[in-house]
Design a protein around this motif. Structure first.
Motif, PDB file in Angstrom:
ATOM      1  N   MET A  10       0.826  -1.205   0.000  1.00 38.67           N
ATOM      2  CA  MET A  10       0.000   0.000   0.000  1.00 38.67           C
ATOM      3  C   MET A  10       0.867   1.264   0.000  1.00 38.67           C
ATOM      4  SD  MET A  10      -3.134  -0.470  -0.330  1.00 38.67           S
ATOM      5  CE  MET A  10      -4.591  -1.423  -0.027  1.00 38.67           C
ATOM      6  N   ALA A  68       2.196   1.652  -3.551  1.00 40.45           N
ATOM      7  CA  ALA A  68       1.150   2.124  -4.469  1.00 40.45           C
ATOM      8  C   ALA A  68       0.696   3.545  -4.153  1.00 40.45           C
ATOM      9  CB  ALA A  68      -0.041   1.170  -4.440  1.00 40.45           C
ATOM     10  N   VAL A  96      -1.041   4.594  -1.481  1.00 41.23           N
ATOM     11  CA  VAL A  96      -2.233   4.727  -0.637  1.00 41.23           C
ATOM     12  C   VAL A  96      -1.823   5.144   0.769  1.00 41.23           C
ATOM     13  CG1 VAL A  96      -4.202   3.502   0.350  1.00 41.23           C
ATOM     14  CG2 VAL A  96      -3.520   3.050  -2.012  1.00 41.23           C
ATOM     15  N   LEU A  97      -0.712   4.604   1.245  1.00 50.84           N
ATOM     16  CA  LEU A  97      -0.163   5.012   2.537  1.00 50.84           C
ATOM     17  C   LEU A  97       1.082   5.852   2.287  1.00 50.84           C
ATOM     18  CD1 LEU A  97      -0.416   1.602   4.428  1.00 50.84           C
ATOM     19  CD2 LEU A  97      -1.935   3.570   4.664  1.00 50.84           C
ATOM     20  N   PRO A 129      -1.789   7.923  -5.547  1.00 53.39           N
ATOM     21  CA  PRO A 129      -1.914   6.600  -6.170  1.00 53.39           C
ATOM     22  C   PRO A 129      -2.164   6.696  -7.674  1.00 53.39           C
ATOM     23  CG  PRO A 129      -3.179   6.674  -4.132  1.00 53.39           C
ATOM     24  CD  PRO A 129      -2.661   8.065  -4.371  1.00 53.39           C
ATOM     25  N   ALA A 130      -2.988   7.671  -8.070  1.00 50.51           N
ATOM     26  CA  ALA A 130      -3.302   7.806  -9.495  1.00 50.51           C
ATOM     27  C   ALA A 130      -2.043   8.145 -10.303  1.00 50.51           C
ATOM     28  CB  ALA A 130      -4.378   8.876  -9.700  1.00 50.51           C
ATOM     29  N   VAL A 182       0.058   5.059 -10.726  1.00 49.69           N
ATOM     30  CA  VAL A 182      -0.459   4.232 -11.820  1.00 49.69           C
ATOM     31  C   VAL A 182       0.024   4.809 -13.147  1.00 49.69           C
ATOM     32  CG1 VAL A 182      -2.552   3.491 -13.027  1.00 49.69           C
ATOM     33  CG2 VAL A 182      -2.480   3.437 -10.535  1.00 49.69           C
ATOM     34  N   LEU A 189      -1.270  -2.091  -8.743  1.00 50.43           N
ATOM     35  CA  LEU A 189      -1.389  -3.021  -7.620  1.00 50.43           C
ATOM     36  C   LEU A 189      -2.676  -3.823  -7.725  1.00 50.43           C
ATOM     37  CD1 LEU A 189      -0.775  -4.144  -4.727  1.00 50.43           C
ATOM     38  CD2 LEU A 189      -1.825  -2.075  -3.820  1.00 50.43           C
ATOM     39  N   ASN A 201      -7.561  -8.989  -1.127  1.00 54.50           N
ATOM     40  CA  ASN A 201      -9.034  -9.105  -1.169  1.00 54.50           C
ATOM     41  C   ASN A 201      -9.625  -8.544  -2.456  1.00 54.50           C
ATOM     42  OD1 ASN A 201      -9.239 -10.338   1.342  1.00 54.50           O
ATOM     43  ND2 ASN A 201      -9.165  -8.374   2.389  1.00 54.50           N
ATOM     44  N   LEU A 241     -10.802  -6.310  -4.139  1.00 59.17           N
ATOM     45  CA  LEU A 241     -11.442  -4.990  -4.220  1.00 59.17           C
ATOM     46  C   LEU A 241     -11.939  -4.659  -5.620  1.00 59.17           C
ATOM     47  CD1 LEU A 241      -9.108  -2.742  -1.976  1.00 59.17           C
ATOM     48  CD2 LEU A 241     -10.884  -4.340  -1.273  1.00 59.17           C
ATOM     49  N   ALA A 300     -12.452   0.817 -15.912  1.00 61.01           N
ATOM     50  CA  ALA A 300     -11.954   1.627 -14.794  1.00 61.01           C
ATOM     51  C   ALA A 300     -10.442   1.474 -14.674  1.00 61.01           C
ATOM     52  CB  ALA A 300     -12.644   1.225 -13.498  1.00 61.01           C
ATOM     53  N   GLY A 301      -9.948   0.272 -14.942  1.00 60.21           N
ATOM     54  CA  GLY A 301      -8.502   0.047 -14.888  1.00 60.21           C
ATOM     55  C   GLY A 301      -7.745   0.858 -15.927  1.00 60.21           C
ATOM     56  N   TYR A 305      -8.541   3.884 -16.780  1.00 56.80           N
ATOM     57  CA  TYR A 305      -9.094   5.228 -16.597  1.00 56.80           C
ATOM     58  C   TYR A 305      -8.217   6.340 -17.161  1.00 56.80           C
ATOM     59  CZ  TYR A 305     -11.681   8.980 -14.324  1.00 56.80           C
ATOM     60  OH  TYR A 305     -12.436  10.099 -14.078  1.00 56.80           O
ATOM     61  N   ARG A 345      -7.960  -5.997 -14.442  1.00 54.52           N
ATOM     62  CA  ARG A 345      -8.167  -4.560 -14.253  1.00 54.52           C
ATOM     63  C   ARG A 345      -6.829  -3.846 -14.085  1.00 54.52           C
ATOM     64  NH1 ARG A 345     -11.326  -2.827  -8.944  1.00 54.52           N
ATOM     65  NH2 ARG A 345      -9.369  -3.561  -8.067  1.00 54.52           N
ATOM     66  N   LEU A 351     -17.811   7.033 -14.774  1.00 57.75           N
ATOM     67  CA  LEU A 351     -17.241   5.735 -14.395  1.00 57.75           C
ATOM     68  C   LEU A 351     -16.338   5.899 -13.168  1.00 57.75           C
ATOM     69  CD1 LEU A 351     -16.890   2.696 -15.387  1.00 57.75           C
ATOM     70  CD2 LEU A 351     -14.771   3.501 -16.449  1.00 57.75           C
ATOM     71  N   GLY A 358      -6.070   4.233 -10.887  1.00 54.12           N
ATOM     72  CA  GLY A 358      -5.568   5.422 -11.561  1.00 54.12           C
ATOM     73  C   GLY A 358      -6.545   6.578 -11.567  1.00 54.12           C
TER      74      GLY A 358
END
Lengths: 242, 304
Positions: free
Chosen positions: A48, A51, A53-54, A73-74, A77, A83, A87, A89, A102-103, A105, A150, B166, B182
């Motif tokens: 995390m 990526a 997030v943290l 995070p964006a 990517v 990542l 679980n 998600l 969405a993957g 995006y 994704r 989306l 992303g």
């Protein structure tokens, strides 16, 4: 061997509790690097943090020399890191196809995106069968495949995977690991967190052991007897020594 | 029978403005799972700016409309930056409380601009009634209904046919997974907030031009009506917001016709109370609130 991902001295904390106490490791280009360790070692925290997030308190995370710490995070990517989270998600109320879109995006090449969706359907025929179904209705294995697909939709150069085998039937786990090896043969660099040490050591080129927020061992499969790796990965060195 | 239908029709017309107010509320709540109590006061800031131009410089109606919407968006973005963006997804209560504080600030700023209790507001149409067979409708209410339908349709297209939509839906489902895909969660949320405030601004303008006056109660009124309509329909549900607004309007107008204007709000709260006891999630809330609200996808991985 050229390092694609270089993590140096990363400290990440939840409030006062440091989950990562200065982690340093690297993942080489074109290879599968695996991180093993008992529950609570900080493996997911490291994923995390990588990526974005943290946010780490200290340390640096470099992708091909470019610092990732501090990026959203964006943006990470956008830099070519995806990542597959623990679980899975997936977006349960969205169709399989929408999850894939969405993957992608950030991508502006809609023709190429459509071609990649088709490619994912070819790689994961089950997803094609269920493309208009809501992702929440898929089985665990199908959701894992969707989460991998994704992540691949962003065309990552580095794929991070957090416990892809978690909660899946053995036959599905085998399928997932087949896909991991296949992706790697196609040139994707993979950094994998896994509880299933036996399977991980079969695909990994290099592995690290982590315990209580620190890397305790680094080696190649075969350097250490598998049962010793498993013992350390599950029990931790401290407990096995005491 | 005709009077009953007429009253219901009036209720639907009034309800369409509630529906619009609730739409903005639901958009923010659906995306962020946080209540923006400053929603009404943001609309008030826009409306007061428009009114100021109208009474000071005699600005034409379309200018007032543009200023009302733009001012509402500006105030909404201000609230988002101050109360929502700096606080994490988990800090729902902190955002709500700070948005309450900003409510006071926005309301006082509006009252400094225009200190009297009420001011005239430009009307959009002549007040002549249109007749539909035995029934009559006010043209400005018809515009309100048309605006609600058009904005709902546009919002639907935005949510289900565009990339922005989306991303927004992905954030609603799981903001961590969305960011890992992303999607820029912060900027998407800000845009959603601005959009919701714009919808609120349109609603505010249409209601005020129908009333032909603006009062200092506007902020409170808009937050309350929007919130109640959203709760009747189902927290964060887009179709729920519309249906909730229409239901609220019909209940209010009917109870006013039957029991008099004092009972109007009492009846609305009574219905809300009964509904929440019977169906805590609202009409379109298929699950209990705890499931749709308490369970943020983003928290899931930290608990393992």
């Amino acid at each position: 061997m050229e390092a694609m991902l270089e993590i140096a001295g990363v400290v990440t904390a939840y409030g006062k509790i440091e989950a990562l106490k200065g982690v340093s490791l690297s993942a080489n280009r074109g290879r599968i690097t695996c991180l093993l360790g008992p529950n609570g070692a900080g493996k997911t925290t490291l994923m995390m943090t990588t990526a974005g997030v943290l946010k780490p308190r200290q340390g640096s995370i470099k992708l091909e020399g470019n610092e990732l710490v501090g990026l959203s995070p964006a943006r990470i990517v956008g830099n070519g890191v995806a990542l597959v989270p623990e679980n899975r998600l997936v977006f349960p109320q969205m169709s399989v196809r929408e999850n894939l879109l969405a993957g992608a995006y950030q991508r502006n090449d809609s023709g190429e995106v459509a071609a990649d969706v088709e490619q994912m359907y070819a790689r994961f025929p089950r997803l094609k069968e269920r493309r208009e179904q809501l992702a929440g209705t898929l089985s665990g294995g199908e959701q894992q495949m969707l989460a991998v697909a994704r992540a691949l939709m962003s065309r990552p150069r580095l794929l991070l995977m957090d416990e892809p085998s978690l909660g899946l039937a053995p036959i599905v786990v085998k399928e997932i690991f087949g896909i991991i090896a296949e992706l790697n043969r196609e040139g994707v660099t993979i950094f994998l967190v896994e509880q299933n040490a036996h399977l991980a050591l079969q695909v990994a080129h290099h592995f690290y052991l982590m315990e209580q927020g620190r890397v305790t061992f680094s080696g190649n499969p075969g350097e250490l007897a598998e049962d010793e790796v498993i013992k350390r990965a599950y029990l931790g060195t401290r407990r096995s020594a005491g | 029978m005709i009077p009953f239908i007429q009253t219901t029709l009036d209720g639907l017309m009034v309800g369409s403005s509630y529906g619009l107010l609730a739409l903005g509320f639901a958009l923010i709540f659906g995306v962020m799972r946080r209540l923006n109590l400053s929603y009404g006061p943001s609309i008030m800031v826009g409306a007061y700016l428009g009114t100021l131009l109208y009474i000071q410089f005699g600005a034409p109606t379309y200018v007032v409309a543009i200023v009302a919407v733009a001012g509402s968006v500006m105030a909404g973005v201000y609230v988002e930056r101050l109360c929502f963006a700096p606080l994490g997804v988990g800090a729902g209560v902190a955002s709500m409380v700070s948005s309450f504080a900003i409510w006071m600030q926005l309301e006082q700023a509006s009252l400094l601009m225009l200190p009297r209790h009420s001011y005239p507001f430009p009307s959009l149409t002549s007040s002549e009634l249109l007749s539909l067979g035995p029934l009559v409708v006010r043209p400005d209410y018809l515009i309100m209904l048309a605006a609600m339908l058009a904005i709902t349709a546009a919002l639907h297209v935005l949510l289900y046919r565009t990339r922005f939509g989306l991303g927004l839906r992905a954030i609603v489902e799981n903001s961590v997974a969305a960011s890992l895909s992303g999607i820029d969660v912060q900027s998407t949320m800000l845009k959603a907030f601005a959009l919701a405030s714009a919808i609120g601004g349109v609603a505010g303008f249409l209601v005020l031009s129908a009333n032909q006056q603006v009062t200092a109660m506007l902020g409170m009124w808009a937050t309350l009506k929007g919130l109640i309509a959203m709760m009747i329909g189902g927290l964060g549900s887009i179709p729920g917001a519309i249906v909730g607004g229409l239901v609220l309007g019909v209940i209010e107008v009917h109870s006013q016709t039957l029991f008099g204007p004092q009972v109007r709000d009492l009846a609305a709260y009574g219905v809300l109370f009964v509904l929440l006891v019977l169906r805590p999630g609202g009409i379109f809330g298929t699950t209990a609130i705890s499931e749709s609200v308490g369970h943020r996808g983003g928290d899931r991985w930290t608990t393992t």
